[in-house]
Design a protein around this motif. Sequence first.
Motif, PDB file in Angstrom:
ATOM      1  N   PHE A 187      -1.607 -23.627  32.844  1.00 38.53           N
ATOM      2  CA  PHE A 187      -2.390 -22.540  33.436  1.00 38.53           C
ATOM      3  C   PHE A 187      -3.527 -23.109  34.284  1.00 38.53           C
ATOM      4  CE2 PHE A 187      -5.822 -19.503  33.567  1.00 38.53           C
ATOM      5  CZ  PHE A 187      -5.222 -18.256  33.663  1.00 38.53           C
ATOM      6  N   ALA A 188      -4.240 -24.099  33.714  1.00 35.58           N
ATOM      7  CA  ALA A 188      -5.376 -24.685  34.426  1.00 35.58           C
ATOM      8  C   ALA A 188      -4.921 -25.408  35.694  1.00 35.58           C
ATOM      9  CB  ALA A 188      -6.128 -25.640  33.500  1.00 35.58           C
ATOM     10  N   ALA A 189      -3.828 -26.149  35.607  1.00 34.21           N
ATOM     11  CA  ALA A 189      -3.337 -26.880  36.779  1.00 34.21           C
ATOM     12  C   ALA A 189      -2.970 -25.923  37.908  1.00 34.21           C
ATOM     13  CB  ALA A 189      -2.124 -27.728  36.388  1.00 34.21           C
ATOM     14  N   SER A 190      -2.283 -24.835  37.564  1.00 34.83           N
ATOM     15  CA  SER A 190      -1.907 -23.854  38.580  1.00 34.83           C
ATOM     16  C   SER A 190      -3.132 -23.158  39.153  1.00 34.83           C
ATOM     17  CB  SER A 190      -0.950 -22.825  37.973  1.00 34.83           C
ATOM     18  OG  SER A 190      -0.533 -21.897  38.945  1.00 34.83           O
ATOM     19  N   GLY A 191      -4.103 -22.837  38.282  1.00 32.80           N
ATOM     20  CA  GLY A 191      -5.321 -22.183  38.754  1.00 32.80           C
ATOM     21  C   GLY A 191      -6.128 -23.059  39.696  1.00 32.80           C
TER      22      GLY A 191
ATOM     23  N   THR B 173       7.690 -23.855  56.821  1.00 32.91           N
ATOM     24  CA  THR B 173       6.627 -24.549  56.096  1.00 32.91           C
ATOM     25  C   THR B 173       7.022 -24.638  54.626  1.00 32.91           C
ATOM     26  OG1 THR B 173       5.414 -22.487  55.674  1.00 32.91           O
ATOM     27  CG2 THR B 173       4.839 -23.726  57.668  1.00 32.91           C
ATOM     28  N   PHE B 174       6.235 -25.389  53.874  1.00 30.55           N
ATOM     29  CA  PHE B 174       6.501 -25.566  52.440  1.00 30.55           C
ATOM     30  C   PHE B 174       5.247 -25.206  51.657  1.00 30.55           C
ATOM     31  CE2 PHE B 174       6.579 -28.719  48.792  1.00 30.55           C
ATOM     32  CZ  PHE B 174       7.329 -27.880  47.984  1.00 30.55           C
ATOM     33  N   THR B 175       5.410 -24.364  50.639  1.00 27.61           N
ATOM     34  CA  THR B 175       4.304 -23.978  49.763  1.00 27.61           C
ATOM     35  C   THR B 175       4.525 -24.624  48.399  1.00 27.61           C
ATOM     36  OG1 THR B 175       4.040 -21.864  50.909  1.00 27.61           O
ATOM     37  CG2 THR B 175       3.087 -22.042  48.705  1.00 27.61           C
ATOM     38  N   PRO B 176       3.863 -25.754  48.112  1.00 25.69           N
ATOM     39  CA  PRO B 176       4.079 -26.437  46.830  1.00 25.69           C
ATOM     40  C   PRO B 176       3.330 -25.766  45.681  1.00 25.69           C
ATOM     41  CG  PRO B 176       2.454 -27.629  48.102  1.00 25.69           C
ATOM     42  CD  PRO B 176       2.909 -26.485  48.971  1.00 25.69           C
ATOM     43  N   SER B 177       3.531 -24.482  45.548  1.00 17.08           N
ATOM     44  CA  SER B 177       2.834 -23.698  44.527  1.00 17.08           C
ATOM     45  C   SER B 177       3.467 -23.923  43.158  1.00 17.08           C
ATOM     46  CB  SER B 177       2.893 -22.214  44.904  1.00 17.08           C
ATOM     47  OG  SER B 177       2.571 -21.401  43.810  1.00 17.08           O
ATOM     48  N   LEU B 178       2.651 -24.256  42.184  1.00 19.66           N
ATOM     49  CA  LEU B 178       3.170 -24.431  40.828  1.00 19.66           C
ATOM     50  C   LEU B 178       3.712 -23.124  40.274  1.00 19.66           C
ATOM     51  CD1 LEU B 178       0.478 -26.797  39.237  1.00 19.66           C
ATOM     52  CD2 LEU B 178       2.775 -27.388  40.029  1.00 19.66           C
ATOM     53  N   SER B 179       3.140 -22.008  40.712  1.00 19.77           N
ATOM     54  CA  SER B 179       3.621 -20.718  40.217  1.00 19.77           C
ATOM     55  C   SER B 179       5.047 -20.449  40.685  1.00 19.77           C
ATOM     56  CB  SER B 179       2.695 -19.590  40.679  1.00 19.77           C
ATOM     57  OG  SER B 179       2.739 -19.450  42.077  1.00 19.77           O
ATOM     58  N   TYR B 180       5.361 -20.789  41.932  1.00 18.07           N
ATOM     59  CA  TYR B 180       6.722 -20.576  42.411  1.00 18.07           C
ATOM     60  C   TYR B 180       7.694 -21.559  41.772  1.00 18.07           C
ATOM     61  CZ  TYR B 180       4.933 -17.246  45.744  1.00 18.07           C
ATOM     62  OH  TYR B 180       4.336 -16.151  46.307  1.00 18.07           O
ATOM     63  N   ILE B 181       7.226 -22.748  41.470  1.00 20.47           N
ATOM     64  CA  ILE B 181       8.054 -23.684  40.710  1.00 20.47           C
ATOM     65  C   ILE B 181       8.314 -23.127  39.313  1.00 20.47           C
ATOM     66  CG2 ILE B 181       8.108 -25.984  39.680  1.00 20.47           C
ATOM     67  CD1 ILE B 181       6.548 -26.987  42.129  1.00 20.47           C
TER      68      ILE B 181
ATOM     69  N   ILE C 275       5.517 -24.014  29.723  1.00 19.24           N
ATOM     70  CA  ILE C 275       4.843 -24.618  30.880  1.00 19.24           C
ATOM     71  C   ILE C 275       5.037 -23.747  32.115  1.00 19.24           C
ATOM     72  CG2 ILE C 275       4.848 -26.625  32.415  1.00 19.24           C
ATOM     73  CD1 ILE C 275       5.649 -28.314  29.967  1.00 19.24           C
ATOM     74  N   ALA C 276       6.258 -23.255  32.306  1.00 18.17           N
ATOM     75  CA  ALA C 276       6.526 -22.390  33.463  1.00 18.17           C
ATOM     76  C   ALA C 276       5.689 -21.120  33.400  1.00 18.17           C
ATOM     77  CB  ALA C 276       8.013 -22.046  33.511  1.00 18.17           C
ATOM     78  N   SER C 277       5.539 -20.556  32.207  1.00 12.93           N
ATOM     79  CA  SER C 277       4.724 -19.350  32.051  1.00 12.93           C
ATOM     80  C   SER C 277       3.278 -19.621  32.420  1.00 12.93           C
ATOM     81  CB  SER C 277       4.814 -18.841  30.607  1.00 12.93           C
ATOM     82  OG  SER C 277       6.147 -18.571  30.242  1.00 12.93           O
ATOM     83  N   GLY C 278       2.763 -20.775  32.013  1.00 14.45           N
ATOM     84  CA  GLY C 278       1.396 -21.135  32.380  1.00 14.45           C
ATOM     85  C   GLY C 278       1.233 -21.276  33.881  1.00 14.45           C
ATOM     86  N   PHE C 279       2.238 -21.870  34.536  1.00 11.73           N
ATOM     87  CA  PHE C 279       2.190 -21.995  35.999  1.00 11.73           C
ATOM     88  C   PHE C 279       2.111 -20.621  36.671  1.00 11.73           C
ATOM     89  CE2 PHE C 279       4.620 -26.310  36.087  1.00 11.73           C
ATOM     90  CZ  PHE C 279       3.433 -26.970  35.807  1.00 11.73           C
ATOM     91  N   VAL C 280       2.972 -19.699  36.241  1.00 12.04           N
ATOM     92  CA  VAL C 280       3.025 -18.375  36.864  1.00 12.04           C
ATOM     93  C   VAL C 280       1.741 -17.602  36.615  1.00 12.04           C
ATOM     94  CG1 VAL C 280       4.219 -16.157  36.877  1.00 12.04           C
ATOM     95  CG2 VAL C 280       5.539 -18.281  36.768  1.00 12.04           C
ATOM     96  N   LEU C 281       1.299 -17.579  35.362  1.00 10.57           N
ATOM     97  CA  LEU C 281       0.098 -16.813  35.025  1.00 10.57           C
ATOM     98  C   LEU C 281      -1.147 -17.424  35.658  1.00 10.57           C
ATOM     99  CD1 LEU C 281       0.823 -16.084  31.255  1.00 10.57           C
ATOM    100  CD2 LEU C 281       0.899 -14.464  33.144  1.00 10.57           C
ATOM    101  N   GLY C 282      -1.174 -18.751  35.793  1.00  7.78           N
ATOM    102  CA  GLY C 282      -2.351 -19.414  36.355  1.00  7.78           C
ATOM    103  C   GLY C 282      -2.664 -18.923  37.749  1.00  7.78           C
ATOM    104  N   GLU C 283      -1.681 -18.934  38.657  1.00  3.22           N
ATOM    105  CA  GLU C 283      -1.943 -18.486  40.020  1.00  3.22           C
ATOM    106  C   GLU C 283      -2.179 -16.984  40.083  1.00  3.22           C
ATOM    107  OE1 GLU C 283       0.162 -18.530  44.441  1.00  3.22           O
ATOM    108  OE2 GLU C 283       0.546 -20.135  43.013  1.00  3.22           O
ATOM    109  N   GLY C 284      -1.407 -16.227  39.285  1.00  2.32           N
ATOM    110  CA  GLY C 284      -1.576 -14.782  39.318  1.00  2.32           C
ATOM    111  C   GLY C 284      -2.952 -14.337  38.879  1.00  2.32           C
ATOM    112  N   VAL C 285      -3.471 -14.968  37.834  1.00  6.49           N
ATOM    113  CA  VAL C 285      -4.786 -14.583  37.320  1.00  6.49           C
ATOM    114  C   VAL C 285      -5.912 -15.123  38.190  1.00  6.49           C
ATOM    115  CG1 VAL C 285      -6.358 -14.816  35.361  1.00  6.49           C
ATOM    116  CG2 VAL C 285      -3.937 -14.362  34.956  1.00  6.49           C
ATOM    117  N   VAL C 286      -5.812 -16.372  38.604  1.00  7.73           N
ATOM    118  CA  VAL C 286      -6.867 -16.973  39.420  1.00  7.73           C
ATOM    119  C   VAL C 286      -6.902 -16.346  40.813  1.00  7.73           C
ATOM    120  CG1 VAL C 286      -7.686 -19.152  40.441  1.00  7.73           C
ATOM    121  CG2 VAL C 286      -6.840 -19.110  38.092  1.00  7.73           C
ATOM    122  N   SER C 287      -5.808 -15.701  41.219  1.00  4.34           N
ATOM    123  CA  SER C 287      -5.850 -14.987  42.496  1.00  4.34           C
ATOM    124  C   SER C 287      -6.904 -13.894  42.487  1.00  4.34           C
ATOM    125  CB  SER C 287      -4.478 -14.381  42.797  1.00  4.34           C
ATOM    126  OG  SER C 287      -4.160 -13.343  41.882  1.00  4.34           O
ATOM    127  N   ILE C 288      -7.251 -13.410  41.296  1.00  3.72           N
ATOM    128  CA  ILE C 288      -8.338 -12.427  41.188  1.00  3.72           C
ATOM    129  C   ILE C 288      -9.650 -13.056  41.646  1.00  3.72           C
ATOM    130  CG2 ILE C 288      -9.572 -10.883  39.614  1.00  3.72           C
ATOM    131  CD1 ILE C 288      -7.099 -10.964  37.799  1.00  3.72           C
TER     132      ILE C 288
END
Length: 677
Positions: free
Chosen positions: A239-243, A272-280, A636-649
């Motif tokens: 979560f922290a890494a994605s955030g 282009t390439f978006t190396p987003s952990l959330s999309y991974i 780990i995948a759940s943390g990636f997805v939630l990290g970007e979604g929440v930090v987008s706030i």
Amino acid sequence: MSIGTRVKWLRRQARRGAGTLDGGQQEFTFRVAFFGLLIGCLLCFTNLYFGLQTGWISMMSLQSALIGFLVSKFFPTPMTPQENVVLQTIAVATGTMPLAAGFVGILPALGLLDEERDGVPALHLSWLDAVGWSLAVAFFGVFLSPPIRKQVIIEEQLAFPSGTATAQLISVLHQIPPPDTTQTVRQRHGYRELDTEEAQGIPDPDTPGMPLEEEHPVAEPEVVDVAPQETWNALIWSFAASGVMTLTAYFFPVVFSIPLFGTHLASEWLWTFTPSLSYIGQGIIMGFPTTLSMNLGMLVGWAILSPVAKHSGWAPGPVGDMTTGSRGWILWVSLAIMCADSLVSLVPVIAEVLYKKVWRGAIVLRDADAVLMDDKEIESPDRLVPMRWVAWGLGGSVVFGTLLVWAVFGDEGIKPWATFIGYVMGGLLSVLGVRALGETDLNPVSGLGKISQLFFAWIQPGNIVANIIAGGVAEAGAQQAGDLMQDLKTGHLIRASPRAQFFGQLLGSLLSIVVTTTAYTLYQRAYEIPGPYFPAPTAYVWLGLARLLRDGELPAKSSEFMVIFAVIFGAIAAVKAYAQRQGLPYAKWIPSGVAFAIGFLNTPSFSIARLIGGIVEHVYYTRVGREKGGIKLIIIASGFVLGEGVVSIVSLILRTWGFGVASCWGCGHGMCGGCPA
């Protein structure tokens, strides 16, 4: 144990459990409601964020159950498996409202209306109007769920693979015997059910990549390492890494807009390439076959059809222009693929309904086994939702919803009688969608919405607003009933109270109306929707079909390609549906038409990142083994997805307060969000 003996045993257990569980009151508790709503709000922001970016959202039922279990470790008394079911039910009902109420498609489509072309100005709903619209569609699917549950879960016992997988996960987390079902459901997330033969030690040759069990009785659950501290660490660090990466990309936009093959292809052809952990992370959750289908679509759409349309003069505008550019041109091919795939996938479902319920109806009623049909219900009446609640709820939601839609859009938008017909169609299409979901794990809501649009083009021709709204009403019912049915399947396997789940669904839907509307309003104030950062690709699909049904005008040569791809993917969908119904092992590798079409809708940046996640998932479970791999990768995948979604706030707040990017270095290709082109 014979079927009759087992039914009697289950009914005795139900009567015995009814007194203990008190009709589900001990499952629908304050702590369950509070944390279910909290997790659901996080999912709601996450799904709205990704839905506006790519048009793809997730139920996140597995993630909700997992996070709920981890949170329960702070409870003074342990959370029961039944409480966990209700918690994840509330979270799913809260988190999926962005799609159910059309915030990722319907409302942005109304904002794209052009008075000169469509005869009506763009409609941008106020916060209060958006709440009214959401109230109109938020509860219809909830009240549809109990009678549909009776049919597809109790009587027909459809598989609902995701709901069954969630039940398997909950049984592993709470260390209870795995749920007993009548058919094998194999999932790719490291936990599965054993059928009778496997329970007796007979090898199963159709399960690729899984070690064979010499002896594995049904009464013993699979052992999966779910140490709370280790799980928490994995979730927090991912979560922290994605955030952190999300915030870095906000201040330095080039981080998420890397020119893949040079500046020219990035600026002129959107590569282009978006190396987003959330999309991974999303790619890991979606799995390799789905991400592969999506990227095949991306290659065909963006590497072949887009250049062909541009150089042939069929799409003379800038590539990214949705009206005159090749991105708008390939949109029509994508629409044809989605419609063909969804409609063909529904054919066997419709045929089965007609055969079983109409043609053989009289025979079934005379069948001796039909007398025992009610015996399949293992829950006592005080744990079920009374049919009088359903009747009043359905009637009230339709009448109240019709009045709300009329109050929000007026006679110029859609006539009340047309809205009423939209609800009727939504109910009929929901049955088809739920059956398709129960058998294939795919709810064809996009195709069902298009069916409603086709119907309303006939009964209220020329009215684009009515066409979009009616399609939204039908899609809302089908999508919500389908998602909630997965939860009810989980509850049925874990023996959670259907009434407690019903209360949770109502509560989650109610709160999500306010959360989703507020979040969408804030995003509208901070960003252009649709725009560079939130392209809302499904909005163009809704509006494009509505315009086509009214005008019949298509970009040059697009009709020929639409027919070709519709025929191809209609045939592929037929083969895939047959393979799935036969349980053939290669069925998952047959391309998914919907995923293929999503590859057309989104620029390559999103699809490539998801493919990386799919490859990681495939390689990890191939090397480690699905049983040994367990659920660690999903955590780990759940943390990636939630990290970007929440930090987008946080990014939203920063933009609202006027904090811009720190540097536009490397953004000369014009594809960086927040930087001038």
